[in-house]
Enzyme design. Structure first.
Site, PDB file in Angstrom:
ATOM      1  N   LYS A 250       5.136   6.031   2.228  1.00  0.00           N
ATOM      2  CA  LYS A 250       4.931   5.074   3.075  1.00  0.00           C
ATOM      3  C   LYS A 250       5.262   5.117   4.450  1.00  0.00           C
ATOM      4  CE  LYS A 250       5.469   1.077   1.034  1.00  0.00           C
ATOM      5  NZ  LYS A 250       4.162   0.657   1.774  1.00  0.00           N
ATOM      6  N   GLY A 251       4.840   4.231   5.307  1.00  0.00           N
ATOM      7  CA  GLY A 251       5.197   4.211   6.600  1.00  0.00           C
ATOM      8  C   GLY A 251       3.911   4.519   7.452  1.00  0.00           C
TER       9      GLY A 251
ATOM     10  N   GLY B 157       1.088  -0.989   0.125  1.00  0.00           N
ATOM     11  CA  GLY B 157      -0.059  -0.036  -0.078  1.00  0.00           C
ATOM     12  C   GLY B 157       0.883   1.053   0.154  1.00  0.00           C
TER      13      GLY B 157
ATOM     14  N   ASP C  80       0.651   5.569   1.645  1.00  0.00           N
ATOM     15  CA  ASP C  80      -0.001   6.659   2.064  1.00  0.00           C
ATOM     16  C   ASP C  80      -0.292   7.969   1.001  1.00  0.00           C
ATOM     17  OD1 ASP C  80      -0.112   5.505   4.591  1.00  0.00           O
ATOM     18  OD2 ASP C  80       2.154   5.755   4.655  1.00  0.00           O
TER      19      ASP C  80
ATOM     20  N   GLU D 142       9.546  -2.655   4.456  1.00  0.00           N
ATOM     21  CA  GLU D 142       8.860  -2.307   3.076  1.00  0.00           C
ATOM     22  C   GLU D 142      10.038  -1.976   2.228  1.00  0.00           C
ATOM     23  OE1 GLU D 142       4.395  -1.240   4.516  1.00  0.00           O
ATOM     24  OE2 GLU D 142       5.757   0.254   4.529  1.00  0.00           O
TER      25      GLU D 142
HETATM   26  C1  5RP Z   1       2.840   0.701   6.177  1.00  0.00           C
HETATM   27  C2  5RP Z   1       2.535   1.323   4.928  1.00  0.00           C
HETATM   28  C3  5RP Z   1       1.326   1.067   4.411  1.00  0.00           C
HETATM   29  O1  5RP Z   1       1.153   0.483   2.998  1.00  0.00           O
HETATM   30  C4  5RP Z   1       0.506   2.536   4.252  1.00  0.00           C
HETATM   31  O2  5RP Z   1       0.610   3.066   5.507  1.00  0.00           O
HETATM   32  C5  5RP Z   1      -1.064   2.417   3.726  1.00  0.00           C
HETATM   33  O3  5RP Z   1      -1.857   1.694   4.488  1.00  0.00           O
HETATM   34  P1  5RP Z   1      -3.322   1.600   4.308  1.00  0.00           P
HETATM   35  O4  5RP Z   1      -3.610   0.914   3.377  1.00  0.00           O
HETATM   36  O5  5RP Z   1      -4.024   1.329   5.665  1.00  0.00           O
HETATM   37  O6  5RP Z   1      -3.791   3.397   4.142  1.00  0.00           O
HETATM   38  O7  5RP Z   1       3.148   2.101   4.226  1.00  0.00           O
HETATM   39  O8  5RP Z   1       4.048   1.136   6.623  1.00  0.00           O
END
Ligand code: 5RP
Length: 224
Positions: free
Chosen positions: A96-97, A84, A86, A105
């Site tokens: 991300k994160g 995924g 953000d 990741e």
């Molecule tokens: C985790 C990530 C996730 O992929 C990112 O936060 C997206 O998460 P979501 O699908 O819950 O919105 O980078 O470290």
């Protein structure tokens, strides 16, 4: 339309690229969750794959789903990763994160031949850093000094979870969420932050995604 539905259609679309015998990187988050459920069904229906999880959370869900798991030690090349994001810009750069898994990741992304990013349409942005604070993972030792240096780059950051009860990542570190007024040069900022002693990694992913699969109320949209 319900955002969960948009996450689900994007995540399930990505699983269509999984082939028999593949080593698959398993991302983290509430969107990838739907891919894990789907992969679990595919495995129970006879698909043979090996998953390499990007977090303890994903490891737990994948185990519950009966997905065979391995490590980078045993499988150092990953054919396909589904993860995924953000925030996503038009050049397929990512933040991300949000789920605190950015270090693993990025390591898995680096080991992957092909990376599919699954998001709902709210994640698409003109300029990174305008809708989501950038996560930066830092070691606990001397974090106050590291934060001061990070703040020189981003202006202002916050300890995730708060200073009294900071979130601890799978790697035993802290996360600073850094507020930018946009990151027009993500490649530069990624290097700047990683050059600060105490910074383990940051959530800017430049030129890593091969395809972004976006769930919208009108169906799936792609950025490649
Ligand atoms: C985790 C990530 C996730 O992929 C990112 O936060 C997206 O998460 P979501 O699908 O819950 O919105 O980078 O470290």
């Amino acid at each position: 339309m319900n955002v969960e539905h948009l996450k689900k259609i994007a995540a399930e679309k990505a699983t269509e690229e999984i082939r028999e015998g593949m080593v698959v990187g398993l991302g983290t988050g509430s969107t990838v969750f739907y891919a894990l459920l789907k992969i679990g069904t595919m495995v129970r229906d006879g698909l043979n794959i090996i998953g390499v999880p990007t977090s303890s959370g994903t490891e737990q869900i994948a185990t519950e789903q009966g997905i065979p798991l391995s490590t980078l030690a045993a499988h150092s090349t990953i054919e396909l990763t589904i993860d995924g994001a953000d925030e996503v810009d038009a050049h397929l750069n990512l933040i991300k994160g949000g789920g605190a898994a950015l270090v693993r990741e990025k390591i898995i992304a680096n080991a992957s031949r092909r990376i599919l990013i699954v998001v709902d349409e709210s994640k698409v942005s003109q300029v990174l850093g305008t809708s989501f604070a950038l996560p930066v993972e830092i070691v606990q030792f001397g974090w106050e000094v590291t934060k001061r240096e990070v703040d020189k780059v981003c202006g202002q950051s916050e300890m995730r979870g708060g200073v009294q009860n900071p979130l601890i990542t799978d790697n035993g570190n802290y996360i600073l969420d850094c507020h930018f007024d946009g990151i027009p040069e993500p490649e530069k900022v990624e290097l700047q932050l990683n050059n600060i002693p105490g910074v383990v990694e940051n959530g800017i992913f430049v030129d890593r995604a091969d395809k972004v699969i976006i769930g919208t109320p009108d169906g799936i949209r792609y950025m490649e």
